[in-house]
Design a protein around this motif. Structure first.
Motif, PDB file in Angstrom:
ATOM      1  N   ILE A  11      11.732  -0.014   6.284  1.00  0.00           N
ATOM      2  CA  ILE A  11      11.621  -0.498   5.031  1.00  0.00           C
ATOM      3  C   ILE A  11      12.624  -1.827   4.700  1.00  0.00           C
ATOM      4  O   ILE A  11      12.218  -2.798   4.220  1.00  0.00           O
ATOM      5  N   ARG A  15      11.431  -5.651   3.698  1.00  0.00           N
ATOM      6  CA  ARG A  15      11.966  -6.118   2.713  1.00  0.00           C
ATOM      7  C   ARG A  15      12.370  -7.525   3.102  1.00  0.00           C
ATOM      8  O   ARG A  15      12.092  -8.470   2.581  1.00  0.00           O
ATOM      9  N   GLU A 101      10.998   7.442   8.855  1.00  0.00           N
ATOM     10  CA  GLU A 101      11.477   6.247   7.946  1.00  0.00           C
ATOM     11  C   GLU A 101      10.909   6.483   6.622  1.00  0.00           C
ATOM     12  O   GLU A 101      11.690   6.019   5.582  1.00  0.00           O
ATOM     13  N   MET A 102       9.771   6.877   6.351  1.00  0.00           N
ATOM     14  CA  MET A 102       9.206   6.740   4.968  1.00  0.00           C
ATOM     15  C   MET A 102       9.469   7.920   4.346  1.00  0.00           C
ATOM     16  O   MET A 102       9.806   7.972   3.213  1.00  0.00           O
ATOM     17  N   THR A 109      11.279  12.529  -3.829  1.00  0.00           N
ATOM     18  CA  THR A 109      10.587  11.881  -4.748  1.00  0.00           C
ATOM     19  C   THR A 109       9.094  11.520  -4.792  1.00  0.00           C
ATOM     20  O   THR A 109       8.630  11.277  -3.532  1.00  0.00           O
ATOM     21  N   THR A 110       8.297  12.051  -5.799  1.00  0.00           N
ATOM     22  CA  THR A 110       7.005  11.507  -5.638  1.00  0.00           C
ATOM     23  C   THR A 110       6.577  10.929  -6.975  1.00  0.00           C
ATOM     24  O   THR A 110       7.256  11.105  -8.106  1.00  0.00           O
ATOM     25  N   ILE A 111       5.328   9.995  -6.711  1.00  0.00           N
ATOM     26  CA  ILE A 111       4.705   9.319  -7.806  1.00  0.00           C
ATOM     27  C   ILE A 111       3.432  10.068  -8.058  1.00  0.00           C
ATOM     28  O   ILE A 111       2.654  10.093  -7.219  1.00  0.00           O
ATOM     29  N   LYS A 138       6.040   3.258  -2.447  1.00  0.00           N
ATOM     30  CA  LYS A 138       7.062   2.855  -1.473  1.00  0.00           C
ATOM     31  C   LYS A 138       6.723   1.560  -0.771  1.00  0.00           C
ATOM     32  O   LYS A 138       7.665   0.695  -0.657  1.00  0.00           O
ATOM     33  N   ILE A 141       7.211  -1.305  -3.307  1.00  0.00           N
ATOM     34  CA  ILE A 141       8.292  -1.555  -3.707  1.00  0.00           C
ATOM     35  C   ILE A 141       9.289  -2.104  -2.570  1.00  0.00           C
ATOM     36  O   ILE A 141      10.211  -3.043  -2.770  1.00  0.00           O
ATOM     37  N   PHE A 144       7.541  -5.913  -1.995  1.00  0.00           N
ATOM     38  CA  PHE A 144       7.395  -6.846  -3.022  1.00  0.00           C
ATOM     39  C   PHE A 144       6.301  -7.861  -2.520  1.00  0.00           C
ATOM     40  O   PHE A 144       6.407  -8.994  -2.859  1.00  0.00           O
ATOM     41  N   MET A 164      -1.099   3.054 -11.256  1.00  0.00           N
ATOM     42  CA  MET A 164       0.352   3.123 -11.158  1.00  0.00           C
ATOM     43  C   MET A 164       1.133   1.675 -11.207  1.00  0.00           C
ATOM     44  O   MET A 164       2.227   1.765 -11.445  1.00  0.00           O
ATOM     45  N   LEU A 168       3.990   1.050 -13.538  1.00  0.00           N
ATOM     46  CA  LEU A 168       5.379   1.031 -13.299  1.00  0.00           C
ATOM     47  C   LEU A 168       5.931  -0.587 -13.008  1.00  0.00           C
ATOM     48  O   LEU A 168       6.949  -0.814 -12.833  1.00  0.00           O
ATOM     49  N   LEU A 170       4.938  -2.945 -11.342  1.00  0.00           N
ATOM     50  CA  LEU A 170       5.186  -3.656 -10.096  1.00  0.00           C
ATOM     51  C   LEU A 170       4.656  -4.957  -9.948  1.00  0.00           C
ATOM     52  O   LEU A 170       3.536  -5.252 -10.421  1.00  0.00           O
TER      53      LEU A 170
END
Lengths: 282, 282
Positions: A11, A15, A101-102, A109-111, A138, A141, A144, A164, A168, A170
């Motif tokens: 990640i 980014r 990694e994910m 945490t869950t959405i 994930k 974010i 981006f 979502m 959120l 985003l």
């Protein structure tokens, strides 16, 4: 000469890569996939090419969206040929993380999304959209991107992701593209690879029944009656339908009788051990 | 001369404001609050002042973290004096949205955390941390601050926010600061305003019992026994304890006997109609 895409595994590299493009004033499109790419995915790449300066495709078979009884282990994994296909289309980066990694040790945490996620797929795969929303959240974010591309084949998923992203805040525009189909109408899907030759011939009945049902509804047949007829036709052809339902195409709420709201007909049905989904505008 | 802070009412203004600061190369700290500010909040501002160039405080009594039976309606709302206090400390912006800005019609997304959110507060306020994680996630995604400040008084909340930020890869450092206390040891809290004069005198027993219990554990008393003694002391003083528990201070898991892990003692107890929480390192 084809430049191979940059291969990103973390990640933080994802980014940094986007940030570097953004700092040069370039726009970025993301195409989240589970790999096993087909022409439906490639249509997303082609459209992204028209819209943004740089493309990052993600390849991740997301364990969180499979139940223990489902086909996570069997899901086709073809990273090398996927990357080749993306390279041929000039995709600049591929993010292909390991599961750890994910979802590192202790990830907690869950959405979750209600609204468009209620009913349809959720009635049969209750874990599914929380897995999808969490991993897409994930990825968005993490990377981006300015836009992210999804196919309408997974229509409910597209609306769940849109909800979502709106909720959120985003900063990514979600772009949905029409389903790509085989000559006989079957929607392209990585899971079509599971079908035997005979099942593959039968599978074309799924979009055909969708079309017949939509035509019946358009010509005034009661929706419940048209859907019952459609389910019976699927069963007669050898499918075991999970659902065939008419919904509001923006909210997926049950349609209000005699209103002029936009409508979508959605289907999920088993053929042998393979579960197929499809949908069309009515 | 005191400059009043910029008053922001929408997520899009919050984002534009931070983006403008970032484009000037300035660092940004966020202080999420429910208003009714006290010296504990102001200590967060003072520390943020040392760390970043610009501060945005948020004031939002978040309905999603109150159950229908709880004190959402009664929670003190003092925006004008809050903004004055923040202005006096040179806070550059205040984000104070209406509920319909944070949760518009059709809002359907929640962020949930397991791990450190399990047990303790969750046993008594099962909705609480999903409400907190959702609103803090929305604030951090909306404002993209470089750091965000939280008090250790809400210790479990601090760990839940840290977990969410790590899991979602939010680009914000979470800074936790020690609890600010009255002269008699009572942790500052907006809810202390609910206490009668007599309850206020009794309330000082809460940190005193915490200290006695921690001392007993440090000197070798079995934790279960020390906590039972502590709960009995609270009951004798007129409290109705929800919990008094010893936990690993990083994960909030139950401590492993005879290990040298860092430990935290956490308490929640009712005094009349007011629920107080507190915690200390052991």
């Amino acid at each position: 000469m084809i430049h191979p895409p940059i291969l990103l595994r973390t990640i933080s590299d994802l980014r940094a890569n986007t940030a570097s493009w953004h700092s040069e004033g370039l726009t970025v499109g993301m195409i989240p996939t589970m790999g096993a790419l087909h022409d439906g995915h490639l249509a997303l790449v082609t459209e992204a090419r028209r819209r943004v300066d740089r493309i990052v495709a993600t390849i991740f078979v997301n364990p969180a969206q499979f139940a223990p009884t489902e086909d996570f282990g069997a899901y086709p994994r073809t990273e090398a040929s996927d990357v080749e296909m993306l390279a041929a289309l000039g995709v600049e980066a591929v993010f292909a993380p390991a599961a750890r990694e994910m979802y590192p040790e202790g990830h907690a945490t869950t959405i979750s999304v209600a609204g468009p996620a209620l009913g349809l797929e959720t009635d049969f795969r209750p874990h599914f959209f929380t897995g999808v929303a969490t991993v897409v959240g994930k990825l968005l974010i993490g990377g981006f991107p300015d836009i992210a591309m999804f196919g309408e084949k997974d229509y409910q998923q597209l609306l769940v992701v849109r909800q979502m992203v709106a909720d959120l805040h985003l900063p990514t525009e979600i772009v949905g593209l029409p389903t790509v189909r085989e000559a006989d109408g079957l929607a392209l899907s990585s899971r079509n690879a599971y079908l035997s030759a005979e099942e593959r011939r039968t599978a074309a009945r799924l979009p055909a029944v969708l079309q017949q049902t939509a035509t019946a509804i358009r010509s005034g047949t009661d929706a419940a009656e048209a859907c019952a007829t459609g389910r019976a036709a699927l069963e007669a052809a050898g499918f075991r339908p999970d659902y065939l339902e008419l919904r509001n195409s923006e909210t997926l709420a049950a349609p209000i009788p005699c209103s002029s709201e936009p409508l979508r007909l959605l289907v999920a049905a088993w053929l042998g051990k393979t579960r197929l989904i499809d949908n069309i505008a009515v």
